[in-house]
Design a protein around this motif. Structure first.
Motif, PDB file in Angstrom:
ATOM      1  N   LEU A   1      38.271  37.687  28.929  1.00 44.44           N
ATOM      2  CA  LEU A   1      39.598  37.870  29.631  1.00 44.44           C
ATOM      3  C   LEU A   1      40.467  38.371  28.911  1.00 44.44           C
ATOM      4  CD1 LEU A   1      39.323  34.836  31.977  1.00 44.44           C
ATOM      5  CD2 LEU A   1      39.289  37.167  32.543  1.00 44.44           C
TER       6      LEU A   1
ATOM      7  N   THR B   1      41.650  42.119  28.618  1.00 46.43           N
ATOM      8  CA  THR B   1      42.455  42.978  29.556  1.00 46.43           C
ATOM      9  C   THR B   1      43.926  43.340  29.103  1.00 46.43           C
ATOM     10  OG1 THR B   1      43.282  41.080  30.643  1.00 46.43           O
ATOM     11  CG2 THR B   1      41.025  41.786  31.285  1.00 46.43           C
ATOM     12  N   VAL B   2      44.151  44.442  29.672  1.00 47.73           N
ATOM     13  CA  VAL B   2      45.419  45.080  29.400  1.00 47.73           C
ATOM     14  C   VAL B   2      46.624  44.240  30.080  1.00 47.73           C
ATOM     15  CG1 VAL B   2      46.907  47.024  29.558  1.00 47.73           C
ATOM     16  CG2 VAL B   2      44.385  47.310  29.044  1.00 47.73           C
TER      17      VAL B   2
ATOM     18  N   GLN C   1      52.714  46.541  40.676  1.00 41.64           N
ATOM     19  CA  GLN C   1      52.496  46.172  41.900  1.00 41.64           C
ATOM     20  C   GLN C   1      51.200  46.760  42.430  1.00 41.64           C
ATOM     21  OE1 GLN C   1      54.100  43.924  43.496  1.00 41.64           O
ATOM     22  NE2 GLN C   1      55.116  43.593  41.447  1.00 41.64           N
ATOM     23  N   SER C   2      50.379  47.225  41.596  1.00 44.47           N
ATOM     24  CA  SER C   2      48.968  47.405  42.254  1.00 44.47           C
ATOM     25  C   SER C   2      48.335  46.355  42.730  1.00 44.47           C
ATOM     26  CB  SER C   2      48.104  48.405  41.471  1.00 44.47           C
ATOM     27  OG  SER C   2      47.813  47.746  40.162  1.00 44.47           O
ATOM     28  N   ASP C   3      47.497  46.749  43.891  1.00 45.98           N
ATOM     29  CA  ASP C   3      46.872  45.554  44.423  1.00 45.98           C
ATOM     30  C   ASP C   3      45.916  44.631  43.598  1.00 45.98           C
ATOM     31  OD1 ASP C   3      46.116  47.647  47.356  1.00 45.98           O
ATOM     32  OD2 ASP C   3      47.884  47.136  46.439  1.00 45.98           O
ATOM     33  N   ILE C   4      45.072  45.325  42.727  1.00 45.35           N
ATOM     34  CA  ILE C   4      44.275  44.468  41.929  1.00 45.35           C
ATOM     35  C   ILE C   4      45.166  43.498  41.019  1.00 45.35           C
ATOM     36  CG2 ILE C   4      42.421  44.316  40.297  1.00 45.35           C
ATOM     37  CD1 ILE C   4      41.118  46.517  41.653  1.00 45.35           C
TER      38      ILE C   4
ATOM     39  N   GLU D   1      47.915  42.558  41.560  1.00 45.59           N
ATOM     40  CA  GLU D   1      48.701  41.621  42.575  1.00 45.59           C
ATOM     41  C   GLU D   1      47.640  40.288  42.758  1.00 45.59           C
ATOM     42  OE1 GLU D   1      51.462  42.792  43.994  1.00 45.59           O
ATOM     43  OE2 GLU D   1      51.437  40.745  44.790  1.00 45.59           O
ATOM     44  N   ILE D   2      46.317  40.713  42.947  1.00 41.64           N
ATOM     45  CA  ILE D   2      45.396  39.531  43.231  1.00 41.64           C
ATOM     46  C   ILE D   2      45.258  38.717  41.760  1.00 41.64           C
ATOM     47  CG2 ILE D   2      42.904  38.784  43.569  1.00 41.64           C
ATOM     48  CD1 ILE D   2      42.854  41.257  45.345  1.00 41.64           C
ATOM     49  N   GLU D   3      45.353  39.494  40.516  1.00 44.10           N
ATOM     50  CA  GLU D   3      45.311  38.846  39.319  1.00 44.10           C
ATOM     51  C   GLU D   3      46.627  37.891  39.328  1.00 44.10           C
ATOM     52  OE1 GLU D   3      43.812  41.228  36.507  1.00 44.10           O
ATOM     53  OE2 GLU D   3      44.522  39.894  34.754  1.00 44.10           O
TER      54      GLU D   3
ATOM     55  N   ILE E   1      46.132  35.011  41.142  1.00 43.67           N
ATOM     56  CA  ILE E   1      45.051  33.917  40.681  1.00 43.67           C
ATOM     57  C   ILE E   1      45.726  33.347  39.393  1.00 43.67           C
ATOM     58  CG2 ILE E   1      42.847  33.681  39.557  1.00 43.67           C
ATOM     59  CD1 ILE E   1      42.169  35.788  41.398  1.00 43.67           C
ATOM     60  N   ASN E   2      46.359  34.375  38.549  1.00 41.41           N
ATOM     61  CA  ASN E   2      47.050  33.448  37.193  1.00 41.41           C
ATOM     62  C   ASN E   2      48.029  32.654  37.727  1.00 41.41           C
ATOM     63  OD1 ASN E   2      45.610  34.749  35.305  1.00 41.41           O
ATOM     64  ND2 ASN E   2      46.730  36.659  35.273  1.00 41.41           N
TER      65      ASN E   2
ATOM     66  N   VAL F   1      46.503  29.555  38.889  1.00 42.68           N
ATOM     67  CA  VAL F   1      45.570  28.407  37.888  1.00 42.68           C
ATOM     68  C   VAL F   1      46.452  28.045  36.802  1.00 42.68           C
ATOM     69  CG1 VAL F   1      44.098  29.192  35.855  1.00 42.68           C
ATOM     70  CG2 VAL F   1      43.505  30.013  38.024  1.00 42.68           C
TER      71      VAL F   1
ATOM     72  N   VAL G   1      55.648  37.221  41.761  1.00 45.09           N
ATOM     73  CA  VAL G   1      55.377  38.513  42.520  1.00 45.09           C
ATOM     74  C   VAL G   1      56.344  38.641  43.792  1.00 45.09           C
ATOM     75  CG1 VAL G   1      53.255  39.207  42.227  1.00 45.09           C
ATOM     76  CG2 VAL G   1      53.403  36.992  43.095  1.00 45.09           C
TER      77      VAL G   1
END
Lengths: 320, 221
Positions: free
Chosen positions: B3, B6-7, B14-17, B19-21, B24-25, B28, B35
């Motif tokens: 993990l 990852t960049v 603000q791209s969607d993925i 966003e999700i990450e 989650i971050n 967690v 955001v």
């Protein structure tokens, strides 16, 4: 402990969605089923615009394997809105690629009926057939233009006249003319140790000359030929004139040599070659126009020759 | 790949993925939610105005896009990855900056120089994109404009250097280097967008435009 493991799994799912390099695909992971691999394939595919794929959220689909769909509904993540091309997670700005998909789609319009006759002039799809050439085709046509005495260019391009060649040859010619003209005046001024300033009007002027020539003359010829009832397609005339201008590019490059006689010879030869190219290719076509054909061909010839002379005079007459 | 490799995109992209990450971050690590742009009502003391947040977010997006396009990074070759989060502010800024630099270094006809430079760059980007589309390539119009704008960054650097030092030999060298850099930046995107038999047809105009801009930089003194 168990909660942390679930959290880590979710993080893996999210992170793996963003990574597309090779080693990720080869590494085995417990959580990555075929579903995740499909997602990666989709993401590393070509840019999405148009025809055949359905855009699921903001994951671009590989165009030729349209039977994939990804449903993330089993996971605890919020699923991407499946087939809504405008679905967004709303918090601030996102890449509005979805808007672009519809934009490009409507412009290319390959699976939509063409919008009424007049508007077709402004849609990309109606010009696509004129750009249906490969690199090898363009190179071959350019080589053909350097041998004006064969006269076979028109027949070869009759079935597939392209506008790529004319437009980019013209643009290259403008750039070469402006740069060589600038270079020549620079050298002339420096040799006499005079003050020199870049004249940006050279660029605009040569752009006007060449674009104007290549649009107005074929258009005029098209009208004239129609009047004499030997119609030739406009695209074909543009193609012919465009490629005929190619020979001026090496001629301009050669004209850097500061010998006046040499420059006149080069300009004359290039003008002659270009004019012969146009005239011979049209002659066979125009012959059926009756007794007037000779005048038309002669006029075309002289016009092209005049272009060469004008080029030489304007660019290489340096008043220091 | 773990993990941590990852960049690390900026929290405000603000791209969607992402966003999700981020969500989650955030959940967690139970850190502050970075955001959502909604701001609490401002207390009576002096505040940084909210527009600063937007500007900062745009600037960081420009920087991250620049890093993706112009500098070597593992995601360059993948057109699905590079410039996923495109914007037009960056290209606009670079084009205007180049026009201003050229105009500044010109000793006569400054406004015409700016006009020609701006027109050539802006119209050039549009025409290059149309060229790829007409050749049957598959790109997104504004994404391509965005990328061509970002690839002007090396030429901007070159123009600034040429502005500061007026030696012709140095200018030629600097322009050649930055030209090669710009072409290298634009190459993967353009070449992957079209049929391989037409690759040269799509790439040549890009090269032509950068050469003509480079020439303009050398010639303006």
């Amino acid at each position: 402990m168990w909660i942390q493991r679930v959290g880590l799994m979710l993080l893996f799912l999210a992170a793996s969605g963003r990574e597309t390099d090779g080693d990720l695909i080869e590494e085995p992971r417990k959580e990555k089923g075929a579903r995740e691999r499909e997602r990666e394939k989709m993401m590393s595919g070509k840019y999405t615009t148009i025809d055949s794929q359905k855009v699921s959220g903001s994951v671009p689909a590989v165009p030729d394997s349209g039977h994939f769909t990804v449903k993330l509904s089993e996971s605890n993540l919020q699923p991407y809105p499946p087939s809504d091309a405008r679905g967004k997670i709303s918090s601030g700005s996102q890449p509005p690629r979805d808007a672009d998909v519809t934009f490009s789609k409507s412009r290319l319009g390959s699976d939509e009926p063409p919008q009424g006759g007049w508007f077709q002039m402004f849609s990309i799809a109606s010009y696509k057939p004129y750009f249906d050439v490969d690199t090898s085709d363009v190179v071959e046509r350019i080589k053909d233009s350097l041998f004006p005495l064969r006269g076979t260019f028109n027949e070869k391009t009759a079935s597939n006249p392209d506008l790529y060649g004319p437009f980019w040859i013209c643009t290259t010619l403008i750039f070469v003319a402006a740069s060589i003209g600038t270079f020549v005046t620079y050298i002339a001024h420096k040799l006499k140790n005079k003050e020199w300033n870049y004249d940006i009007n050279l660029v605009t002027w040569s752009a006007g000359l060449f674009y104007g020539y290549i649009i107005i003359v074929p258009l005029g010829l098209y009208v004239i030929l129609k009047y004499f009832s030997v119609p030739s397609g406009l695209a074909q005339l543009l193609c012919l004139y465009g490629y005929s201008l190619f020979v001026f590019i090496p001629a301009l490059c050669l004209s850097v040599v500061p010998l006046e006689i040499f420059r006149w010879v080069v300009a004359g030869v290039a003008g002659f070659m270009s004019a012969t190219f146009v005239a011979l290719n049209l002659r066979a076509h125009i012959k059926s126009a009756g007794e007037r054909w000779f005048f038309i061909v002669a006029a075309i010839f002289l016009l092209q020759l005049a272009l060469g002379v004008a080029l030489k005079l304007s660019l290489f007459t340096v008043a220091v | 790949m773990s993990l941590t490799d990852t960049v690390p995109l900026h929290a405000s992209s603000q791209s969607d993925i992402d966003e999700i990450e981020n969500l989650i971050n955030a959940s967690v690590h139970s850190g502050p939610a970075t955001v959502l742009p909604a701001r609490p009502p401002s207390p009576p003391r002096a505040q940084i105005p909210p527009v600063w947040d937007t500007v900062k977010r745009d600037l960081s997006r420009i920087v991250s896009n620049l890093k993706l396009v112009v500098f070597p990074n593992p995601y360059r070759e993948d057109p699905g990855k590079a410039l996923r989060d495109w914007d037009l502010w960056g290209p606009f800024f670079f084009i205007v900056f180049l026009g201003l630099t050229l105009s500044w270094s010109a000793s006569v006809k400054k406004s015409e120089v700016f006009a020609v430079a701006f027109a050539v760059l802006a119209a050039g980007a549009v025409i290059l994109t149309l060229n790829v589309l007409l050749l049957g390539g598959q790109i997104i119009f504004f994404q391509s404009l965005s990328l061509l704008g970002y690839c002007l960054f090396p030429l901007d650097v070159g123009a600034v250097i040429c502005l500061l030092k007026d030696n012709v030999i140095l200018k030629v060298i600097v322009v050649c280097v930055t030209l090669a850099w710009s072409s290298w930046a634009a190459y993967p995107f353009m070449s992957s967008a079209v049929n391989p038999r037409r690759k040269a047809l799509a790439l040549y105009p890009v090269f032509l435009m950068y050469v003509s801009v480079g020439f303009l930089i050398i010639a303006i003194d």
